[in-house]
Scaffold this motif. Structure first.
Motif, PDB file in Angstrom:
ATOM      1  N   ALA A  33      39.584  83.234  61.202  1.00  0.00           N
ATOM      2  CA  ALA A  33      40.918  82.855  60.728  1.00  0.00           C
ATOM      3  C   ALA A  33      41.172  81.362  60.930  1.00  0.00           C
ATOM      4  O   ALA A  33      41.675  80.682  60.028  1.00  0.00           O
ATOM      5  CB  ALA A  33      41.978  83.686  61.441  1.00  0.00           C
ATOM      6  N   ALA A  34      40.808  80.836  62.097  1.00  0.00           N
ATOM      7  CA  ALA A  34      41.070  79.426  62.387  1.00  0.00           C
ATOM      8  C   ALA A  34      40.262  78.505  61.468  1.00  0.00           C
ATOM      9  O   ALA A  34      40.806  77.546  60.900  1.00  0.00           O
ATOM     10  CB  ALA A  34      40.758  79.125  63.844  1.00  0.00           C
ATOM     11  N   LEU A  35      38.975  78.794  61.315  1.00  0.00           N
ATOM     12  CA  LEU A  35      38.143  77.948  60.455  1.00  0.00           C
ATOM     13  C   LEU A  35      38.560  78.063  58.996  1.00  0.00           C
ATOM     14  O   LEU A  35      38.599  77.057  58.273  1.00  0.00           O
ATOM     15  CB  LEU A  35      36.677  78.312  60.618  1.00  0.00           C
ATOM     16  N   THR A  36      38.880  79.258  58.554  1.00  0.00           N
ATOM     17  CA  THR A  36      39.315  79.439  57.167  1.00  0.00           C
ATOM     18  C   THR A  36      40.612  78.687  56.897  1.00  0.00           C
ATOM     19  O   THR A  36      40.745  78.003  55.874  1.00  0.00           O
ATOM     20  CB  THR A  36      39.491  80.929  56.845  1.00  0.00           C
ATOM     21  N   MET A  37      41.558  78.778  57.809  1.00  0.00           N
ATOM     22  CA  MET A  37      42.828  78.092  57.601  1.00  0.00           C
ATOM     23  C   MET A  37      42.654  76.575  57.680  1.00  0.00           C
ATOM     24  O   MET A  37      43.313  75.834  56.933  1.00  0.00           O
ATOM     25  CB  MET A  37      43.876  78.557  58.618  1.00  0.00           C
ATOM     26  N   PHE A  38      41.758  76.087  58.530  1.00  0.00           N
ATOM     27  CA  PHE A  38      41.516  74.645  58.597  1.00  0.00           C
ATOM     28  C   PHE A  38      40.900  74.144  57.292  1.00  0.00           C
ATOM     29  O   PHE A  38      41.322  73.122  56.744  1.00  0.00           O
ATOM     30  CB  PHE A  38      40.608  74.314  59.786  1.00  0.00           C
ATOM     31  N   VAL A  39      39.910  74.879  56.762  1.00  0.00           N
ATOM     32  CA  VAL A  39      39.272  74.484  55.502  1.00  0.00           C
ATOM     33  C   VAL A  39      40.279  74.558  54.351  1.00  0.00           C
ATOM     34  O   VAL A  39      40.341  73.653  53.506  1.00  0.00           O
ATOM     35  CB  VAL A  39      38.027  75.362  55.230  1.00  0.00           C
ATOM     36  N   TYR A  55      49.860  76.327  51.226  1.00  0.00           N
ATOM     37  CA  TYR A  55      49.293  76.680  52.532  1.00  0.00           C
ATOM     38  C   TYR A  55      49.843  78.020  53.017  1.00  0.00           C
ATOM     39  O   TYR A  55      49.106  78.873  53.508  1.00  0.00           O
ATOM     40  CB  TYR A  55      49.588  75.583  53.555  1.00  0.00           C
ATOM     41  N   GLY A  56      51.141  78.230  52.869  1.00  0.00           N
ATOM     42  CA  GLY A  56      51.749  79.493  53.290  1.00  0.00           C
ATOM     43  C   GLY A  56      51.248  80.675  52.484  1.00  0.00           C
ATOM     44  O   GLY A  56      50.980  81.750  53.029  1.00  0.00           O
ATOM     45  N   LEU A  58      48.356  80.896  51.011  1.00  0.00           N
ATOM     46  CA  LEU A  58      46.963  81.138  51.385  1.00  0.00           C
ATOM     47  C   LEU A  58      46.850  81.779  52.767  1.00  0.00           C
ATOM     48  O   LEU A  58      45.868  82.457  53.059  1.00  0.00           O
ATOM     49  CB  LEU A  58      46.155  79.829  51.344  1.00  0.00           C
ATOM     50  N   PHE A  59      47.843  81.559  53.609  1.00  0.00           N
ATOM     51  CA  PHE A  59      47.816  82.114  54.954  1.00  0.00           C
ATOM     52  C   PHE A  59      47.976  83.639  54.947  1.00  0.00           C
ATOM     53  O   PHE A  59      47.376  84.339  55.771  1.00  0.00           O
ATOM     54  CB  PHE A  59      48.925  81.478  55.796  1.00  0.00           C
ATOM     55  N   LEU A  60      48.749  84.167  54.006  1.00  0.00           N
ATOM     56  CA  LEU A  60      49.003  85.608  53.984  1.00  0.00           C
ATOM     57  C   LEU A  60      47.743  86.443  53.744  1.00  0.00           C
ATOM     58  O   LEU A  60      47.489  87.392  54.494  1.00  0.00           O
ATOM     59  CB  LEU A  60      50.090  85.929  52.958  1.00  0.00           C
ATOM     60  N   PRO A  61      46.899  86.123  52.739  1.00  0.00           N
ATOM     61  CA  PRO A  61      45.674  86.921  52.594  1.00  0.00           C
ATOM     62  C   PRO A  61      44.679  86.720  53.734  1.00  0.00           C
ATOM     63  O   PRO A  61      43.949  87.649  54.083  1.00  0.00           O
ATOM     64  CB  PRO A  61      45.087  86.475  51.250  1.00  0.00           C
ATOM     65  N   VAL A  62      44.656  85.533  54.327  1.00  0.00           N
ATOM     66  CA  VAL A  62      43.766  85.325  55.476  1.00  0.00           C
ATOM     67  C   VAL A  62      44.220  86.195  56.644  1.00  0.00           C
ATOM     68  O   VAL A  62      43.393  86.780  57.358  1.00  0.00           O
ATOM     69  CB  VAL A  62      43.713  83.830  55.875  1.00  0.00           C
ATOM     70  N   SER A  63      45.524  86.334  56.822  1.00  0.00           N
ATOM     71  CA  SER A  63      46.046  87.215  57.873  1.00  0.00           C
ATOM     72  C   SER A  63      45.641  88.661  57.618  1.00  0.00           C
ATOM     73  O   SER A  63      45.224  89.376  58.536  1.00  0.00           O
ATOM     74  CB  SER A  63      47.569  87.131  57.936  1.00  0.00           C
ATOM     75  N   ALA A  85      45.509  80.591  64.390  1.00  0.00           N
ATOM     76  CA  ALA A  85      44.834  80.050  63.202  1.00  0.00           C
ATOM     77  C   ALA A  85      45.809  79.262  62.341  1.00  0.00           C
ATOM     78  O   ALA A  85      45.435  78.232  61.763  1.00  0.00           O
ATOM     79  CB  ALA A  85      44.215  81.195  62.410  1.00  0.00           C
ATOM     80  N   PHE A  86      47.049  79.712  62.244  1.00  0.00           N
ATOM     81  CA  PHE A  86      48.051  78.974  61.479  1.00  0.00           C
ATOM     82  C   PHE A  86      48.261  77.592  62.078  1.00  0.00           C
ATOM     83  O   PHE A  86      48.324  76.594  61.355  1.00  0.00           O
ATOM     84  CB  PHE A  86      49.363  79.752  61.456  1.00  0.00           C
ATOM     85  N   ALA A  87      48.357  77.530  63.407  1.00  0.00           N
ATOM     86  CA  ALA A  87      48.578  76.249  64.073  1.00  0.00           C
ATOM     87  C   ALA A  87      47.372  75.324  63.909  1.00  0.00           C
ATOM     88  O   ALA A  87      47.537  74.114  63.719  1.00  0.00           O
ATOM     89  CB  ALA A  87      48.872  76.474  65.550  1.00  0.00           C
ATOM     90  N   VAL A  88      46.165  75.882  63.971  1.00  0.00           N
ATOM     91  CA  VAL A  88      44.961  75.060  63.786  1.00  0.00           C
ATOM     92  C   VAL A  88      44.914  74.525  62.358  1.00  0.00           C
ATOM     93  O   VAL A  88      44.591  73.358  62.127  1.00  0.00           O
ATOM     94  CB  VAL A  88      43.691  75.883  64.104  1.00  0.00           C
ATOM     95  N   GLY A  89      45.259  75.358  61.404  1.00  0.00           N
ATOM     96  CA  GLY A  89      45.191  74.953  60.013  1.00  0.00           C
ATOM     97  C   GLY A  89      46.292  74.023  59.573  1.00  0.00           C
ATOM     98  O   GLY A  89      46.099  73.220  58.651  1.00  0.00           O
TER      99      GLY A  89
END
Length: 192
Positions: A33-39, A55-56, A58-63, A85-89
């Motif tokens: 999750a963290a790496l995906t959200m950062f990328v 960004y928001g 894209l965050f929902l399907p990653v969650s 992961a949200f905070a990292v991204g």
């Protein structure tokens, strides 16, 4: 002659079964999750000029994927790792000023402004993890019940003896039934 009922599987379910179904550990799901959200945040910064909406969204399907792909033993980690992961991204799109203090202030501001997306993704991960846990508990209960019924047939089972009936009987308080009467049950010695 008996007819066998065949249940057809909906096409959506068949399409979803073709997707990969990895089972990540709790740490693996958090790293995913963290790496995906950062990328995705870096791509958002390059292509969409740090759009918070993109960004928001894209965050929902990653969650959801994080909660779906974590292994059953680590289900509790999904709603915990998703906000991290949200905070990292959000760091690449936070838009802080120069210097460490400015970057931290931009990160805190971005987290406060995008709290709705953060709560939404965490809620999605929590709901998916909860549903998966309930389904796992039901499957385990069905398995235990099937194992209890599936043992030896009733004719081969040992009849219930008087000793086992007395062991499962309700204990009698001291002095409530005679000292050695029929209602008395022996008590087990207490462990230290």
């Amino acid at each position: 002659m008996y007819r066998v009922r065949v249940r057809s599987v909906p096409p959506v379910v068949l399409a979803l079964r073709r997707f990969p179904n990895p089972r990540l550990t709790g740490i693996g799901a958090g790293l995913f999750a963290a790496l995906t959200m950062f990328v995705l945040a870096c791509v958002d910064r390059l292509l969409f000029d740090s759009s918070e909406l993109v960004y928001g969204l894209l965050f929902l399907p990653v969650s959801a994927l994080t909660a779906l792909w974590v292994r059953p033993a680590d289900l509790v980690t999904a709603p915990i790792s998703v906000p991290i992961a949200f905070a990292v991204g959000v760091f690449p799109i936070s838009g802080g000023s120069e210097g460490l203090g400015g970057q931290i202030m931009g990160l805190v501001t971005a987290l406060a402004v995008h709290a709705g997306w953060l709560y939404g993704g965490t809620l999605i991960a929590g709901l998916i993890a909860s549903v998966r846990k309930v389904r796992q508990m039901r499957a385990r209960r069905r398995y235990v019940l099937a194992q209890g019924r599936g043992g030896a047939p009733a004719s081969e089972r040992a009849p219930r003896s008087a000793a086992s009936a007395a062991a499962t009987a309700k204990p009698v308080r001291a002095g409530a039934g005679g000292a050695g009467g029929a209602g008395a049950v022996a008590r087990r010695p207490q462990r230290p």
